[in-house]
Design a protein around this motif. Sequence first.
Motif, PDB file in Angstrom:
ATOM      1  N   ALA A 234       0.841  -1.196   0.000  1.00 38.18           N
ATOM      2  CA  ALA A 234       0.000   0.000   0.000  1.00 38.18           C
ATOM      3  C   ALA A 234       0.875   1.244   0.000  1.00 38.18           C
TER       4      ALA A 234
ATOM      5  N   PHE B 277     -10.270  -7.129   6.950  1.00 41.92           N
ATOM      6  CA  PHE B 277     -10.329  -6.553   5.600  1.00 41.92           C
ATOM      7  C   PHE B 277     -11.567  -7.094   4.876  1.00 41.92           C
TER       8      PHE B 277
ATOM      9  N   ASP C 228     -11.911  -7.356  -1.012  1.00 46.19           N
ATOM     10  CA  ASP C 228     -11.112  -6.610  -2.000  1.00 46.19           C
ATOM     11  C   ASP C 228      -9.897  -5.917  -1.376  1.00 46.19           C
TER      12      ASP C 228
ATOM     13  N   ARG D  51      -9.818  -3.706   1.129  1.00 49.87           N
ATOM     14  CA  ARG D  51     -10.056  -2.483   1.899  1.00 49.87           C
ATOM     15  C   ARG D  51     -10.311  -2.837   3.368  1.00 49.87           C
ATOM     16  N   ILE D  52     -10.081  -1.885   4.233  1.00 49.91           N
ATOM     17  CA  ILE D  52     -10.308  -2.092   5.659  1.00 49.91           C
ATOM     18  C   ILE D  52     -11.799  -2.191   5.924  1.00 49.91           C
ATOM     19  N   ASP D  53     -12.160  -3.135   6.780  1.00 48.52           N
ATOM     20  CA  ASP D  53     -13.568  -3.400   7.067  1.00 48.52           C
ATOM     21  C   ASP D  53     -13.931  -2.781   8.419  1.00 48.52           C
TER      22      ASP D  53
ATOM     23  N   GLU E  74      -3.963   4.973   7.094  1.00 45.23           N
ATOM     24  CA  GLU E  74      -4.812   3.814   7.417  1.00 45.23           C
ATOM     25  C   GLU E  74      -4.545   3.316   8.836  1.00 45.23           C
TER      26      GLU E  74
ATOM     27  N   ARG F  25      -5.110  -8.762   3.486  1.00 44.74           N
ATOM     28  CA  ARG F  25      -4.637  -7.890   2.428  1.00 44.74           C
ATOM     29  C   ARG F  25      -3.426  -8.559   1.778  1.00 44.74           C
TER      30      ARG F  25
END
Lengths: 318, 318, 318, 318
Positions: free
Chosen positions: B88, C18, C21, C23-25, C60, C280
């Motif tokens: 990232a 996550f 896909d 992204r952070i959940d 993040e 991720r």
Amino acid sequence: MKLTAKAAGTFAIAPTPFLDDGRIDDKSIDGLTDFYAQVGCNGVTVLGIMGEAPKLEGAESEAVATRFIKRAGDKMQIIVGVSAPGFAAMRSLALKSMDAGAAGVMIAPPPHLRTDDQISNYFKQAVDAIGDDVPWVLQDYPLTLTVVMTPAVIRKIIMDSKSCVMLKHEDWPGLEKITALRNFQKDGSLRETSILTGNGGVFLDFEMERGADGAMTGYAFPELLIDVVNLQKKGERDKAHDLFDAHLPLIRYEQQLGIGLAVRKYVLHKRGVIASAAQRKPGVAITAQAKAEVDYLLSRVARYDKRANIAPQSSAAG
Amino acid sequence: MKLTAKAAGTFAIAPTPFLDDGRIDDKSIDGLTDFYAQVGCNGVTVLGIMGEAPKLEGAESEAVATRFIKRAGDKMQIIVGVSAPGFAAMRSLALKSMDAGAAGVMIAPPPHLRTDDQISNYFKQAVDAIGDDVPWVLQDYPLTLTVVMTPAVIRKIIMDSKSCVMLKHEDWPGLEKITALRNFQKDGSLRETSILTGNGGVFLDFEMERGADGAMTGYAFPELLIDVVNLQKKGERDKAHDLFDAHLPLIRYEQQLGIGLAVRKYVLHKRGVIASAAQRKPGVAITAQAKAEVDYLLSRVARYDKRANIAPQSSAAG
Amino acid sequence: MKLTAKAAGTFAIAPTPFLDDGRIDDKSIDGLTDFYAQVGCNGVTVLGIMGEAPKLEGAESEAVATRFIKRAGDKMQIIVGVSAPGFAAMRSLALKSMDAGAAGVMIAPPPHLRTDDQISNYFKQAVDAIGDDVPWVLQDYPLTLTVVMTPAVIRKIIMDSKSCVMLKHEDWPGLEKITALRNFQKDGSLRETSILTGNGGVFLDFEMERGADGAMTGYAFPELLIDVVNLQKKGERDKAHDLFDAHLPLIRYEQQLGIGLAVRKYVLHKRGVIASAAQRKPGVAITAQAKAEVDYLLSRVARYDKRANIAPQSSAAG
Amino acid sequence: MKLTAKAAGTFAIAPTPFLDDGRIDDKSIDGLTDFYAQVGCNGVTVLGIMGEAPKLEGAESEAVATRFIKRAGDKMQIIVGVSAPGFAAMRSLALKSMDAGAAGVMIAPPPHLRTDDQISNYFKQAVDAIGDDVPWVLQDYPLTLTVVMTPAVIRKIIMDSKSCVMLKHEDWPGLEKITALRNFQKDGSLRETSILTGNGGVFLDFEMERGADGAMTGYAFPELLIDVVNLQKKGERDKAHDLFDAHLPLIRYEQQLGIGLAVRKYVLHKRGVIASAAQRKPGVAITAQAKAEVDYLLSRVARYDKRANIAPQSSAAG
């Protein structure tokens, strides 16, 4: 004569000569020893990392060490590398070498040591194993051995063992380490210890200025090491650097990890000192292109130092 | 202009200039960029290992990269080191750098990689992350990164990714690796790739003869790198070695792991290129004795190369 | 409430949830936090090694830490892992986390540290960076971090920094280390410090008997950790071991390097705590066969502990 | 009888018994051999990592191997660990062991190997050294040896050498590796090879389900390994796990790096199998507290498996 903390000058790190078929070449051991004596080395260290020591069996190691020792006689001090995976083998080789007339032994830390305590305890155990009447050299070579010893740890090891008389210094960079150890001696916390430097000689010019007592390394022109050590001791700084710098391109080339020994044996063979440049398996050979590069460097060194002007050998084995 | 497989010449590895209090020194970034352009560098690589990149926060990295890029304008190509613990952060810096006008990015393998597959898979994932339209440089630096890539693995990585246009070669020893890769190209198994060499320049003389396209390293006299590259390209071998050898004692001194950057910043500061030799914490300072050694080496280099004749700065911060 | 040296009980090491896909959940962060509070955890450690922290960008990381902190509110203490390649990023995340209401931060040594001095100096510099008013946890995890800290070095680090309030102990083997540290406290050379133990809980049974204050690890059944900690504190040794042993086959399975996190997320997803078992990239997926093995182990644990009797989820993402 | 690719069952990894003063304990070698035969082991592996092999001199290694071999006679196959820093010592011990009647030898990769090619070339050279008529076992133990071999590299090594008949599998985690290798055999790319598993047995329950042929490890209750192997072969999965799980707390305790051997010798001594729990220096002693923990675990195992109900020895040397 046993090694003491007053040892100084140049100790050559000897390669172990092999015949092309991998057997030990006794005649070349004799020739190599004579060569070192003739050019003026104060001593020779055998069965070091560059001596292909791990490739020998126990009995072979004893035979190689003994042959060097006998041949050197009173002319030079022989130090025997006795680093081993276990203390039984270390003790055995140390005692047999001392019986044969070695001046002392050299011990490197095994790669798994990490903490300060692990390191200093290891050497206590080693001295227990070989006996505290065997003079020994502490080898500090983090780049290859992966064991990092601070000046304070080195001091502790030396102060723990009266029989430790010398440091083979080859930390890299290491100039400040020499200064730190010499400062320990000035403040009285460290007793007298000989410091000889390794690393192929690549920092010998400044190491002498920082307080080293001499060189212990295997550059194929020990004459250069001897000269730089002597010039620096006489205070002829510029002359020392001038001579050193003339050799530096070759010193640098020889210091390549992995192929350094092949280069060294190639040059020693070319100089007629050993009969074959062969390494015992698994060995690293140098390519024709690398040989040509070494030859080119030799020709360039020879402009300033005629000793590098080598008449080509009839047959090159390396 | 984006980086291509035809890139050649000298790319300086730029240090990141800091003020004495640890803040980034924007003015010195400008001065450093101008200096590199003026002496004739073809490009500059920023935020590399010698750029203290891990000490910067994400936003700082972007700011530093952007400042170099903007200042260089059309005069030089800027490559941005985007190695990061995660994809990232790598992606983010790569995209922002390219948007700002970078020529490409450089990626080093993380130290935990061991097997051939782990290594080549890592770079596939990296390209997935940054996108296959970003030209990138593969950094091969086993001594520091502990990741060993064979010529065959390097070939696989390059053949797997069209956007890989350059190898920053700093294996040590590495001459045979250059030859092996060039032979892959001769036999058709590897496509055209630029090879620039690092390792402080300590083997640049022969690397050019083995087929390197130029230098990518941070020696404090990029002029020397440029000259050696150019002389070798013109086939003036002896001249190239003569000049190289005059600098080698200093090149060698600067190549000391850990303090190399301090030496480099000390010289660049002395040359008036950066305002302070300070490193951001945790940094390594060089002692007065080391400075004196560098000064002595500079004076010796200056006998052959007057560019090393530096008028002493009024105040030295390093 | 800030973390103190009296901290005890069970702190869960939280995975970072996550979406499929990558992204952070955020919703699963909330659910996970509620779950830990509900089962009785005293705290949660976020952005640890098992939290995929290096895969997150700076912004993040702050967002994840803040969300856990806000959701936990007064119910649990949140510790934020702030280990970073440089002190700027460490400082930034530490200050933002504390501002958001974190109880403290956790710092692991970077892998290049070798000597005792290098290690203790590193933590001095880290405390300089984050400020000495931020309570912090020292992580001792040699197997993964390759940094070996003796009990004496840990003592030095703690005595050097008043703000170090806790040791996350996960040396392996490490029982004697707990005893050594507790003995330091008895002889007055070490001040009060909380010791929570990690290593997936695989030695928690005996660690409590050696003097640990509790557990800090990520086993997918924090209820078991809590029960063992509490039973041991009440002196119900056999009961503690009985319960522990019932879970040990699964604890052991989860402790596999590399795939441990995948197993953990698989179980937490199966328990309905997080919406997806995805990691991720670059992540490790577990095979169908591994899932079946985990299911088998769950069914066996459930014979003794009905909490392991999980109704199968409709769709498994892991 | 020489080892073949059909070997299966349980091979005990034997410790080397020493007297309290560090000399080899020949009588206990006999007793240990008889014990392994009596409980039903198919073979014994001597001079492995757990056999303190590096602490022995060359002649001692030969004597120990020979004594085990002679005592085992036709009852069990003896495999001799011949890993050595050099091929001369490896060859010597291999030939002497085979002459004395060994079934085969075991070779582990030295820790400096990194690339796939380095690894497979090493084993080619090893086979050149010992001769291709000596059946050998490939040891895959990355956690301790730091050499990572992919399934494809293992396949290459096996396909390169007809005399490689067995894999000692102790990667961790390693379940998928067994599956990958068995799949290679299904697709025809790998020939028949015996796979025995190590790692102290901590995953033996599932390793058998993944296709292992048996166990090769040193758990102090080889009876348990034999039972689990046999139950799994008969398809009695639940029974195998029930018995395994009863022992797992002790298996886990014994698997602690560094002190595992001390625990193992303590239990074997307590069982009356060896006369002393002593290790040759540098050895690790276990504390009184650790002994009490082992005793407690034994008492708990004994609730399910009465073989763990050991009458206390009169004097414990460990």
